[in-house]
Design a protein around this motif. Structure first.
Motif, mmCIF file in Angstrom:
data_model
loop_
_atom_site.group_PDB
_atom_site.id
_atom_site.type_symbol
_atom_site.label_atom_id
_atom_site.label_comp_id
_atom_site.label_asym_id
_atom_site.label_seq_id
_atom_site.Cartn_x
_atom_site.Cartn_y
_atom_site.Cartn_z
ATOM 1 N N HIS A 167 0.817 -1.214 0.000
ATOM 2 C CA HIS A 167 0.000 0.000 0.000
ATOM 3 C C HIS A 167 0.863 1.283 0.000
ATOM 4 O O HIS A 167 0.539 2.253 -0.695
ATOM 5 N N HIS A 171 1.174 4.682 -2.465
ATOM 6 C CA HIS A 171 1.212 6.116 -2.148
ATOM 7 C C HIS A 171 2.459 6.779 -2.750
ATOM 8 O O HIS A 171 2.400 7.897 -3.236
ATOM 9 N N ASP A 371 -6.521 6.982 -0.319
ATOM 10 C CA ASP A 371 -6.488 5.608 -0.826
ATOM 11 C C ASP A 371 -7.287 5.461 -2.121
ATOM 12 O O ASP A 371 -8.422 5.926 -2.218
HETATM 13 ZN ZN ZN Z 1 -3.283 4.998 2.533
#
Ligand code: ZN
Ligand code: KG4
Length: 403
Positions: A167, A171, A371
């Motif tokens: 994850h 980003h 996200d």
């Molecule tokens: Zn995040």
């Protein structure tokens, strides 16, 4: 079912890739479909669908994300989100019902999701994609598992390679997506000079990541307690602001005067690149509790928000600049939900332009700071080709570290 090594090799050699990506690490169910093409100076990206289905309203009542509620919501949202994404990309075509025995085994713990898969996905053609990418961590374990198992089921059903994505790498790469001004839903990915220094700031993480060559991540600093987004959220909640507190607190801060109160910037002058935000949070807590509620509401709220923001951002900007100088970074980028913060973008951008004018500064399109699944597809394209795995090897890992 095992993905053969042949297929993985074929995947690595391709210059054009169409990736369907899934993100469920926290409280957004997100799916994207994007085409990546290698270009002379980087890559081009054409997005055919990009959907973020947020659960914010459900968690707001609890003042934070409830992991099992997130799991339940992802189970409910994944199939409808996928159907919308395939429709948006014009990739939804009916076919004779497929066999589903292996899929039933993969989704045995997600019976509700399995019922939706059986109802909607067994009777459609496998879409024309080259690979599936999915966030496997870090994040909330119950939320991650739903996304990972769903991705495994799709890889099995459609016989596609599966790329597990970190994850935080998502980003990081979101900052590289430069929106095309002329063409809707198109981006370019520039080739950036190394070393690259990334400041990743979200609700769960605050870290400085050094990348000396593509794409070897090394974390040179991290928070010792709360993440900066978490501190924003907790103080926002204490102030009675809407959830999540970050955007609301920052909005309020813009109307206040940071000079009215002094709040500490913990670890501002330590020689390492670590962070700490719990002391700032506690100081803000006692400051707010020490004021009569009416005075706080009427006069002081915006000033305290401004002081909090200044204290939090001072330390982020100062340590990022010092790391950029020490490691001779040629590119500095920011990513994560907090990188949507306009003051952070401006202050870090201005500071770097002044102190290190040759250093390139990149920040994500604000719509891609939080996200989303496009960042997961991008990370998969940039780093993941060699990582396409046997689907049975792909597991969620709530605490995985970027590296
Ligand atoms: Zn995040
Ligand atoms: O990356 P993200 O969407 O989810 C995680 O991976 O955690 O980050 C969410 C965090 C939340 O703490 C939210 O309050 C914060 O990002 N955030 C902001 C702003 N927009 C979102 N914090 C400060 N200023 C903002 N404008």
């Amino acid at each position: 079912m095992f993905i053969t090594s042949n297929r993985v090799l074929l995947l690595e050699r391709k210059h054009a890739m169409r990736i369907l990506s899934i993100e469920t690490s926290c409280d957004e169910t997100a799916i994207a479909i994007a085409d990546f093409t290698r270009a002379p100076t980087g890559a081009r990206v054409n997005v055919s669908s990009h959907i973020v289905s947020s659960q914010t309203r459900i968690h707001a009542a609890f003042g934070g994300v409830v992991p099992n509620l997130a799991r339940r919501e992802h189970q409910q949202n994944l199939v409808p989100t996928l159907m919308s994404a395939l429709t948006q990309a014009q990739m939804l075509a009916p076919q004779a019902p497929a066999r589903h025995q292996a899929v039933s085994v993969i989704l045995e713990r997600e019976q509700y999701l399995l019922s939706l898969v059986k109802k909607h996905l067994l009777a459609i053609d496998p879409p024309p994609i080259d690979a599936i990418a999915a966030t496997y961590g870090p994040g909330l374990a119950p939320a991650l598992w739903v996304g990972v198992n769903f991705a495994r089921a799709l890889a099995e059903l459609w016989q596609k390679p599966l790329i597990p994505v970190n994850h935080m790498a998502g980003h990081f790469f979101s900052a590289l997506l430069q929106k095309d001004k002329k063409q809707e839903a198109s981006f370019s990915i520039p080739s950036v000079p190394f070393p690259v220094l990334g400041l990743l700031v979200s609700g769960g993480h605050t870290e400085l990541v050094l990348v000396k060559k593509p794409w070897h991540f090394s974390i040179i600093g991290t928070t010792l307690d709360d993440a900066v987004g978490e501190a924003y959220d907790k103080i926002g909640r204490l102030m009675g602001l809407s959830y999540p507190g970050g955007p609301a607190l920052s909005h309020l801060a813009a109307q206040g005067d940071a000079r009215k109160y002094h709040l500490p910037s913990p670890m501002l002058n330590t020689k390492d690149y670590h962070f700490s935000f719990s002391g700032l949070k506690t100081a803000a807590f006692y400051l707010i509790r020490g004021l009569p509620p009416a005075t706080f509401e009427a006069e002081r709220k915006a000033d305290i928000a401004a002081s909090f923001e200044k204290a939090a951002l001072d330390v982020l900007v100062k340590k990022t600049l010092r790391a950029a100088k020490e490691y001779k970074a040629k590119t500095v980028l920011i990513g994560g939900g907090v990188s949507a913060n306009r003051v952070l973008r401006k202050r870090l951008g201005d500071t770097l332009a002044h102190e290190l004018p040759a250093c390139r500064f990149l920040a994500p399109d604000p719509a891609l700071a939080g996200d989303n699944a496009l960042m997961i597809a991008t990370a998969a394209y940039m780093t993941g080709m060699k990582k396409a795995r046997n689907i049975s090897d792909v597991r969620a890992d709530a605490n995985v570290v970027l590296g």
